[in-house]
Design a protein around this motif. Sequence first.
Motif, PDB file in Angstrom:
ATOM      1  N   LYS A 316       0.800  -1.229   0.000  1.00  0.00           N
ATOM      2  CA  LYS A 316       0.000   0.000   0.000  1.00  0.00           C
ATOM      3  C   LYS A 316       0.828   1.272   0.000  1.00  0.00           C
ATOM      4  O   LYS A 316       0.312   2.334  -0.376  1.00  0.00           O
ATOM      5  N   GLU A 317       2.095   1.195   0.383  1.00  0.00           N
ATOM      6  CA  GLU A 317       2.921   2.393   0.386  1.00  0.00           C
ATOM      7  C   GLU A 317       3.680   2.592  -0.924  1.00  0.00           C
ATOM      8  O   GLU A 317       4.199   3.675  -1.179  1.00  0.00           O
ATOM      9  N   GLU A 318       3.761   1.556  -1.759  1.00  0.00           N
ATOM     10  CA  GLU A 318       4.471   1.694  -3.030  1.00  0.00           C
ATOM     11  C   GLU A 318       3.537   1.606  -4.237  1.00  0.00           C
ATOM     12  O   GLU A 318       3.908   1.995  -5.336  1.00  0.00           O
ATOM     13  N   LYS A 319       2.323   1.102  -4.045  1.00  0.00           N
ATOM     14  CA  LYS A 319       1.334   1.029  -5.115  1.00  0.00           C
ATOM     15  C   LYS A 319      -0.011   1.525  -4.602  1.00  0.00           C
ATOM     16  O   LYS A 319      -0.252   1.552  -3.394  1.00  0.00           O
ATOM     17  N   ILE A 320      -0.879   1.909  -5.525  1.00  0.00           N
ATOM     18  CA  ILE A 320      -2.260   2.222  -5.157  1.00  0.00           C
ATOM     19  C   ILE A 320      -3.071   0.959  -5.389  1.00  0.00           C
ATOM     20  O   ILE A 320      -3.199   0.488  -6.522  1.00  0.00           O
ATOM     21  N   VAL A 321      -3.598   0.389  -4.320  1.00  0.00           N
ATOM     22  CA  VAL A 321      -4.383  -0.851  -4.394  1.00  0.00           C
ATOM     23  C   VAL A 321      -5.813  -0.526  -3.965  1.00  0.00           C
ATOM     24  O   VAL A 321      -6.061  -0.200  -2.801  1.00  0.00           O
ATOM     25  N   LEU A 322      -6.735  -0.597  -4.912  1.00  0.00           N
ATOM     26  CA  LEU A 322      -8.130  -0.235  -4.654  1.00  0.00           C
ATOM     27  C   LEU A 322      -9.018  -1.467  -4.749  1.00  0.00           C
ATOM     28  O   LEU A 322      -8.802  -2.339  -5.593  1.00  0.00           O
ATOM     29  N   PHE A 323     -10.014  -1.523  -3.882  1.00  0.00           N
ATOM     30  CA  PHE A 323     -10.995  -2.611  -3.909  1.00  0.00           C
ATOM     31  C   PHE A 323     -12.399  -2.030  -4.029  1.00  0.00           C
ATOM     32  O   PHE A 323     -12.660  -0.898  -3.597  1.00  0.00           O
ATOM     33  N   THR A 324     -13.296  -2.800  -4.595  1.00  0.00           N
ATOM     34  CA  THR A 324     -14.701  -2.381  -4.667  1.00  0.00           C
ATOM     35  C   THR A 324     -15.598  -3.603  -4.565  1.00  0.00           C
ATOM     36  O   THR A 324     -15.198  -4.730  -4.895  1.00  0.00           O
ATOM     37  N   ASN A 325     -16.814  -3.370  -4.112  1.00  0.00           N
ATOM     38  CA  ASN A 325     -17.825  -4.425  -4.041  1.00  0.00           C
ATOM     39  C   ASN A 325     -18.936  -4.181  -5.058  1.00  0.00           C
ATOM     40  O   ASN A 325     -19.938  -4.883  -5.076  1.00  0.00           O
ATOM     41  N   LEU A 326     -18.761  -3.138  -5.888  1.00  0.00           N
ATOM     42  CA  LEU A 326     -19.778  -2.788  -6.878  1.00  0.00           C
ATOM     43  C   LEU A 326     -19.648  -3.677  -8.108  1.00  0.00           C
ATOM     44  O   LEU A 326     -18.554  -3.899  -8.622  1.00  0.00           O
ATOM     45  N   VAL A 327     -20.787  -4.177  -8.596  1.00  0.00           N
ATOM     46  CA  VAL A 327     -20.811  -5.007  -9.813  1.00  0.00           C
ATOM     47  C   VAL A 327     -21.939  -4.521 -10.718  1.00  0.00           C
ATOM     48  O   VAL A 327     -22.920  -3.920 -10.269  1.00  0.00           O
ATOM     49  N   GLN A 328     -21.800  -4.785 -12.038  1.00  0.00           N
ATOM     50  CA  GLN A 328     -22.811  -4.340 -12.996  1.00  0.00           C
ATOM     51  C   GLN A 328     -24.045  -5.213 -12.977  1.00  0.00           C
ATOM     52  O   GLN A 328     -25.146  -4.771 -13.285  1.00  0.00           O
ATOM     53  N   SER A 329     -23.864  -6.461 -12.612  1.00  0.00           N
ATOM     54  CA  SER A 329     -25.000  -7.385 -12.515  1.00  0.00           C
ATOM     55  C   SER A 329     -24.918  -8.129 -11.197  1.00  0.00           C
ATOM     56  O   SER A 329     -23.894  -8.114 -10.517  1.00  0.00           O
ATOM     57  N   ILE A 330     -25.999  -8.774 -10.826  1.00  0.00           N
ATOM     58  CA  ILE A 330     -26.054  -9.476  -9.542  1.00  0.00           C
ATOM     59  C   ILE A 330     -25.019 -10.587  -9.497  1.00  0.00           C
ATOM     60  O   ILE A 330     -24.914 -11.412 -10.403  1.00  0.00           O
ATOM     61  N   ASP A 331     -24.236 -10.595  -8.451  1.00  0.00           N
ATOM     62  CA  ASP A 331     -23.225 -11.639  -8.244  1.00  0.00           C
ATOM     63  C   ASP A 331     -23.340 -12.093  -6.797  1.00  0.00           C
ATOM     64  O   ASP A 331     -22.975 -11.376  -5.865  1.00  0.00           O
ATOM     65  N   LYS A 332     -23.876 -13.292  -6.620  1.00  0.00           N
ATOM     66  CA  LYS A 332     -24.161 -13.791  -5.280  1.00  0.00           C
ATOM     67  C   LYS A 332     -22.995 -14.571  -4.672  1.00  0.00           C
ATOM     68  O   LYS A 332     -23.118 -15.127  -3.581  1.00  0.00           O
ATOM     69  N   ARG A 333     -21.893 -14.605  -5.381  1.00  0.00           N
ATOM     70  CA  ARG A 333     -20.745 -15.351  -4.847  1.00  0.00           C
ATOM     71  C   ARG A 333     -20.199 -14.708  -3.563  1.00  0.00           C
ATOM     72  O   ARG A 333     -20.359 -13.503  -3.346  1.00  0.00           O
TER      73      ARG A 333
END
Length: 350
Positions: A316-333
């Motif tokens: 995290k200090e040498e790269k930008i690491v981004l996460f998201t939980n947003l999806v375009q369609s329903i994903d129940k996994r």
Amino acid sequence: MEGLHRPFNIPLCQLVWVCKFIVSLWKDEQLTCMPSEINYRFFKSHLKDLHHKMKSEKKIEGVIQKDNADLIYERIKKLKIKELKELISKVLLSRKEKVDRKIYSAYKNTSYYITLAKKLDLINERYYPSERAKSLARHKTTFFYLDSFQKDLIFRILVEKDKDMLIPLIISLPFEQNEKAPRIYLKYIEKCCDVTFFKYITKSQTSNYDKVRLSWIKQLGAVSKRGYLLKKYEWLKNEEAFAEHNENERKFLKLIVRNEEKMNKAFKQFERSYHTLVSEGKHDALFVNLYDIMSLMHCSYNTLNKIIVQYYEQKKEEKIVLFTNLVQSIDKRRRFYVKNQVPVLKVKII
């Protein structure tokens, strides 16, 4: 020892400078000035030495620079001690002029030199020099260098006074792989020595402590390029503190190194899979589904979750690491979890 994170503590020749000066103040077991004057007298004496002995191009970390020494010495050389004390008191309160700021910084420098000599018991609270201080003072060497006798004696003193940190650091040097990462010996100290001090101070301050100690090791020529203790200092291996740490620390660090090698291999595979999927167009604004990465890596859900948690913390200090939980369609996994159990499904690496 505490308070070693300042660069003033780096040059070990300061110990000889202080010892020579303090020894010169004692005649027939009597101090020839008031104890309250010593910091001011040393300040003036040291500036005079730098003015006359330092070459213009010479720069040593923790030592007052030549141009500053010349400027300050011209300002103070004719002042009597009472006048110098008044000047120092003035600049400690207010530093409007450039020369005042330089005087303030230089006075701090020389004061820390005396403080370190006290911490190492070279002088006591009455400014009486120890036998070791007298030995350091007696040896005639060039101003900015230590001879072999002085190096050996100073190393023995540092080991005695700072053994809880210095010895584990020395043992760890052959195991160091990444100079940008926090020193590996700190993991051993936290896990195996019941010392939690470094959990509660900033990483930058920890690295400053390490910078000072590593500079000491280099100045003393204590280890080889590969980090192994040189033969002339092998007496250290006979010290009780070294024996207490050596076997346990080496076993612990070998395990750490193996785990880190395994982890770094997993990180490379994770990044390679991410970039492959990006190049194939399987992304949404460079956010790649973690299940696609998991498929490409041929690993389990638990394995990938562990990898992304460690990857984020390490990178995290040498790269930008981004996460998201947003999806375009329903994903129940099932979601992956990072950063205090935050559910995520996609990652973006910049």
